[in-house]
Design an enzyme around this catalytic site. Structure first.
Site, PDB file in Angstrom:
ATOM      1  N   LYS A  41     -10.429  23.481 -11.072  1.00  0.00           N
ATOM      2  CA  LYS A  41     -10.767  23.698  -9.658  1.00  0.00           C
ATOM      3  C   LYS A  41     -11.806  22.675  -9.205  1.00  0.00           C
ATOM      4  O   LYS A  41     -12.969  22.731  -9.584  1.00  0.00           O
ATOM      5  CB  LYS A  41     -11.348  25.094  -9.430  1.00  0.00           C
ATOM      6  CG  LYS A  41     -11.466  25.374  -7.924  1.00  0.00           C
ATOM      7  CD  LYS A  41     -12.543  26.376  -7.590  1.00  0.00           C
ATOM      8  CE  LYS A  41     -13.757  25.819  -6.910  1.00  0.00           C
ATOM      9  NZ  LYS A  41     -13.599  24.992  -5.730  1.00  0.00           N
ATOM     10  N   GLU A  64     -22.993  23.121 -17.478  1.00  0.00           N
ATOM     11  CA  GLU A  64     -23.811  21.927 -17.222  1.00  0.00           C
ATOM     12  C   GLU A  64     -24.409  22.129 -15.840  1.00  0.00           C
ATOM     13  O   GLU A  64     -23.695  22.103 -14.843  1.00  0.00           O
ATOM     14  CB  GLU A  64     -22.950  20.664 -17.231  1.00  0.00           C
ATOM     15  CG  GLU A  64     -22.262  20.373 -18.533  1.00  0.00           C
ATOM     16  CD  GLU A  64     -23.203  19.875 -19.599  1.00  0.00           C
ATOM     17  OE1 GLU A  64     -24.355  19.522 -19.286  1.00  0.00           O
ATOM     18  OE2 GLU A  64     -22.784  19.869 -20.766  1.00  0.00           O
ATOM     19  N   CYS A  99     -27.225  15.108 -11.359  1.00  0.00           N
ATOM     20  CA  CYS A  99     -27.991  16.148 -12.049  1.00  0.00           C
ATOM     21  C   CYS A  99     -29.122  15.531 -12.865  1.00  0.00           C
ATOM     22  O   CYS A  99     -30.136  16.167 -13.094  1.00  0.00           O
ATOM     23  CB  CYS A  99     -27.064  16.965 -12.933  1.00  0.00           C
ATOM     24  SG  CYS A  99     -26.004  15.930 -13.931  1.00  0.00           S
ATOM     25  N   GLU A 105     -34.917  21.665  -7.623  1.00  0.00           N
ATOM     26  CA  GLU A 105     -33.971  20.555  -7.547  1.00  0.00           C
ATOM     27  C   GLU A 105     -33.605  20.321  -6.078  1.00  0.00           C
ATOM     28  O   GLU A 105     -33.223  21.258  -5.375  1.00  0.00           O
ATOM     29  CB  GLU A 105     -32.709  20.879  -8.334  1.00  0.00           C
ATOM     30  CG  GLU A 105     -31.704  19.757  -8.276  1.00  0.00           C
ATOM     31  CD  GLU A 105     -30.455  20.035  -9.084  1.00  0.00           C
ATOM     32  OE1 GLU A 105     -29.846  21.093  -8.889  1.00  0.00           O
ATOM     33  OE2 GLU A 105     -30.097  19.182  -9.911  1.00  0.00           O
TER      34      GLU A 105
HETATM   35  P1  NDP Z   1     -22.057  24.543  -6.810  1.00  0.00           P
HETATM   36  O1  NDP Z   1     -22.644  25.209  -7.982  1.00  0.00           O
HETATM   37  O2  NDP Z   1     -22.158  25.171  -5.488  1.00  0.00           O
HETATM   38  O3  NDP Z   1     -20.496  24.260  -7.006  1.00  0.00           O
HETATM   39  C1  NDP Z   1     -19.945  23.814  -8.206  1.00  0.00           C
HETATM   40  C2  NDP Z   1     -18.540  24.328  -8.315  1.00  0.00           C
HETATM   41  O4  NDP Z   1     -18.585  25.754  -8.402  1.00  0.00           O
HETATM   42  C3  NDP Z   1     -17.658  24.000  -7.105  1.00  0.00           C
HETATM   43  O5  NDP Z   1     -16.334  23.788  -7.520  1.00  0.00           O
HETATM   44  C4  NDP Z   1     -17.752  25.289  -6.292  1.00  0.00           C
HETATM   45  O6  NDP Z   1     -16.655  25.476  -5.431  1.00  0.00           O
HETATM   46  C5  NDP Z   1     -17.764  26.319  -7.388  1.00  0.00           C
HETATM   47  N1  NDP Z   1     -18.313  27.603  -6.996  1.00  0.00           N
HETATM   48  C6  NDP Z   1     -19.096  27.911  -5.936  1.00  0.00           C
HETATM   49  N2  NDP Z   1     -19.369  29.237  -5.907  1.00  0.00           N
HETATM   50  C7  NDP Z   1     -18.739  29.781  -6.969  1.00  0.00           C
HETATM   51  C8  NDP Z   1     -18.650  31.098  -7.498  1.00  0.00           C
HETATM   52  N3  NDP Z   1     -19.267  32.121  -6.923  1.00  0.00           N
HETATM   53  N4  NDP Z   1     -17.933  31.301  -8.616  1.00  0.00           N
HETATM   54  C9  NDP Z   1     -17.316  30.274  -9.235  1.00  0.00           C
HETATM   55  N5  NDP Z   1     -17.347  29.000  -8.777  1.00  0.00           N
HETATM   56  C10 NDP Z   1     -18.067  28.751  -7.666  1.00  0.00           C
HETATM   57  O7  NDP Z   1     -22.722  23.129  -6.907  1.00  0.00           O
HETATM   58  P2  NDP Z   1     -22.499  21.870  -6.005  1.00  0.00           P
HETATM   59  O8  NDP Z   1     -21.047  21.600  -5.898  1.00  0.00           O
HETATM   60  O9  NDP Z   1     -23.250  22.098  -4.765  1.00  0.00           O
HETATM   61  O10 NDP Z   1     -23.147  20.706  -6.929  1.00  0.00           O
HETATM   62  C11 NDP Z   1     -24.465  20.407  -6.947  1.00  0.00           C
HETATM   63  C12 NDP Z   1     -25.188  21.121  -8.067  1.00  0.00           C
HETATM   64  O11 NDP Z   1     -24.524  20.947  -9.311  1.00  0.00           O
HETATM   65  C13 NDP Z   1     -26.571  20.612  -8.286  1.00  0.00           C
HETATM   66  O12 NDP Z   1     -27.475  21.649  -8.457  1.00  0.00           O
HETATM   67  C14 NDP Z   1     -26.495  19.761  -9.563  1.00  0.00           C
HETATM   68  O13 NDP Z   1     -27.639  19.633 -10.292  1.00  0.00           O
HETATM   69  C15 NDP Z   1     -25.447  20.453 -10.332  1.00  0.00           C
HETATM   70  N6  NDP Z   1     -24.773  19.477 -11.193  1.00  0.00           N
HETATM   71  C16 NDP Z   1     -25.045  19.466 -12.553  1.00  0.00           C
HETATM   72  C17 NDP Z   1     -24.452  18.538 -13.357  1.00  0.00           C
HETATM   73  C18 NDP Z   1     -24.689  18.516 -14.833  1.00  0.00           C
HETATM   74  O14 NDP Z   1     -23.981  17.802 -15.539  1.00  0.00           O
HETATM   75  N7  NDP Z   1     -25.643  19.237 -15.354  1.00  0.00           N
HETATM   76  C19 NDP Z   1     -23.531  17.536 -12.820  1.00  0.00           C
HETATM   77  C20 NDP Z   1     -23.324  17.653 -11.422  1.00  0.00           C
HETATM   78  C21 NDP Z   1     -23.938  18.586 -10.648  1.00  0.00           C
HETATM   79  P3  NDP Z   1     -16.779  25.099  -3.858  1.00  0.00           P
HETATM   80  O15 NDP Z   1     -17.029  23.657  -3.818  1.00  0.00           O
HETATM   81  O16 NDP Z   1     -15.445  25.476  -3.348  1.00  0.00           O
HETATM   82  O17 NDP Z   1     -17.894  25.908  -3.307  1.00  0.00           O
END
Ligand code: NDP
Length: 500
Positions: free
Chosen positions: A198, A273, A307, A404
């Site tokens: 997804k 992650e 991240c 963050e």
């Molecule tokens: P989110 O956590 O909002 O989204 C990540 C994914 O989870 C998206 O596909 C999102 O879908 C999905 N999602 C959202 N809500 C739910 C739920 N309730 N249950 C299951 N899946 C869900 O993060 P962002 O996309 O906003 O990304 C930014 C964040 O991710 C930052 O905090 C960053 O630090 C972290 N990050 C960490 C990384 C690492 O390697 N440690 C790498 C990249 C980012 P949808 O888009 O449809 O809402």
């Protein structure tokens, strides 16, 4: 829908072909409900395509397809060398379509197309070629056991097997969409798993195009399914789905916690992650010609939406002003513009929502006594742009130091000695990465074991290699992707003990 300026005819055709479709069981389908959601170009704030907005029944369909593929002898009995060859072919297909994939990534996410080409697409190809090699190197152990020998004079023979974990649910974010897809699908394919992937709602395009290339590479139908829709519906249905054996999640700590709890509720395997607030620690003996541009790129790379972004800059007091002035000069010179312009160094943030969040943090920083030494403004352009920003005079306990931000915002703080630098670096709920800049090896070696982080860079930052495990401690996550370590996330160990 608006026409998109600056993309090739090939990319335009792909966008048209993929509009409103997702990949389930080898077929390109709409959501069962027929619902769609729009995709916006962050450089112009205009909607340019749409994708299916799936519901729980679509997740069921995708999981069934992945489950059937997991049992399908075409996949389940495929020899490791053939899996390896198929992954290598997939890497070749990505390579044959580099420019198109880079354009799709830039358009969807806003990032400079030159960076998308170099980091996102070429990095994905490198990773696939690396992980393909592991398909033929998965091995168990023979184990000596200490039971008394059987009375018939026989013995025991014991060994372990690494078996594919099963159906993997991969939920990925928008900041490195293709990389994140490849980091999860790659090891799943190498180990013989199947996948429901997804992508984030903001950036579905490269995941869908990747799905096309997976079929073209010859993977049987249903081995990889790409399902689009909102996280709170699709992601939540995946996390709690009894047909998914393992959840691989990258995203925010907040959502990761929900996903992890939901998966653990049914004792599914989980790797997370999550977020970060990585410190960049600069000593006065560092090579400043490398450290100043290094610190600037540590935070401003990918518009700060990484991240591992080096968002907390700790500089030894004697060089603090000189150093911060140097980083601020680089920030001021960065060319802001649409990602599709090859001259752009900093594109827009991914969405209006993300820019609003980042701007709220800047306002909070200023309200808590911070002073701007660079940026802070939204350029007068139609997309979601924001100047690279640096704040000083912030106490360690302030919101912008502790939370963050996930945008191009750096907070700089002076320190006096190594003990203070470590204490400040570790005073964070996160533990993803850190960098230390010094020309004194003793300083470096004394510091690295004390820093609470999954990765410590020395005199560099943000360098990830396919063979180096990557992941976080504290609120930054659980598990290590990449390197040999990733195989543990996608396999179960089976112990076999025989009386012989
Ligand atoms: P989110 O956590 O909002 O989204 C990540 C994914 O989870 C998206 O596909 C999102 O879908 C999905 N999602 C959202 N809500 C739910 C739920 N309730 N249950 C299951 N899946 C869900 O993060 P962002 O996309 O906003 O990304 C930014 C964040 O991710 C930052 O905090 C960053 O630090 C972290 N990050 C960490 C990384 C690492 O390697 N440690 C790498 C990249 C980012 P949808 O888009 O449809 O809402």
């Amino acid at each position: 829908m608006s026409p998109i300026e600056g993309i090739s005819a090939v990319t335009a055709a792909t966008i048209e072909r993929l509009a409103g479709k997702m990949l389930i069981g080898g077929e390109w389908l709409a959501a069962a409900s027929g619902e769609i959601q729009n995709v916006t170009n962050p450089a112009t704030a205009e909607v340019f395509t749409h994708m299916p907005s799936s519901g729980a029944s679509d997740v069921d369909r995708a999981v069934e397809a992945a489950r059937a593929a997991f049992k399908n002898p075409k996949w389940a009995e495929m020899r490791p060398s053939h899996r390896q060859r198929a992954i290598l072919k997939l890497a070749d297909l990505l390579e044959a379509n580099i420019d198109e994939l880079a354009e799709l990534e830039s358009l969807d996410n806003g990032k400079p197309v030159t960076m998308a080409n170099r980091v996102d697409v070429r990095g994905s190809i490198e990773y696939l070629r690396y992980i393909a090699g592991w398909a033929t190197k998965i091995e168990g152990l023979t184990v000596d056991v200490s039971f008394p020998r059987p009375r018939d004079g026989g013995n025991y023979f014991a060994y372990t097997r690494q078996e594919p974990v099963g159906v993997v649910g991969a939920i990925i974010p928008w900041n490195f969409p293709l990389n994140m897809a490849v980091w999860k699908v790659g090891p799943a394919l190498a180990t013989g798993c199947t996948v429901v992937l997804k992508p984030a709602s903001e950036t579905p395009l490269t995941a869908l195009r990747f799905g096309e290339l997976i079929l073209e590479a010859g993977f049987p139908e249903g081995v990889v399914n790409v399902i689009t829709g909102s996280g709170s519906v699709v992601g939540a249905a995946m996390s709690s789905h009894p047909g998914i054996d393992k959840i691989a999640f990258t995203g925010s700590t907040e959502v990761g916690r929900t996903v992890g709890l939901s998966a653990m509720n049914r004792i599914a395997r989980v790797s997370l992650e999550l977020g970060g607030k990585s410190p960049v620690i600069v000593f006065d003996d560092a090579n400043l010609d490398a450290a100043i541009p290094g610190a600037a790129s540590a935070i401003f790379f990918n518009q700060g939406q990484a991240c591992t972004a080096g968002s907390r800059l700790y500089v030894q007091r004697s060089i603090f002003d000189q150093f911060v002035t140097g980083v601020a000069a680089r920030a001021a010179k960065m060319k802001i513009g649409p990602g599709l312009d090859p001259a752009t160094q900093m594109g827009p943030l991914v969405s209006q929502r993300q820019r609003n969040t980042v701007c709220e943090y800047i306002e909070k920083g200023l309200a808590q006594g911070g002073k701007l030494v660079a940026g802070g403004e939204r350029p007068d352009l139609p997309g979601f742009y924001l100047q690279p920003t640096i704040l000083v005079d912030m106490p360690q306990s302030s919101t912008v130091v502790q939370e963050e931000i996930f945008g191009p915002v750096l907070v700089a703080i002076p320190f006096d000695d190594a003990d203070e630098a470590v204490a400040l670096a570790n005073d964070s709920p996160y533990g993803l990465a850190a960098s230390v800049w010094s020309s004194n090896l003793s300083t470096v070696h004394r510091l690295t074991p004390k820093i609470q982080a999954g990765t410590v860079w020395v005199n560099c930052h943000n360098l990830l290699d396919p063979n180096l495990p990557f992941g976080g401690c504290k609120l930054s996550g659980v598990g290590r992707e990449m390197g040999r370590a990733v195989l543990d996330l996608y396999t179960e160990t089976k112990s076999v003990l025989m009386a012989v």
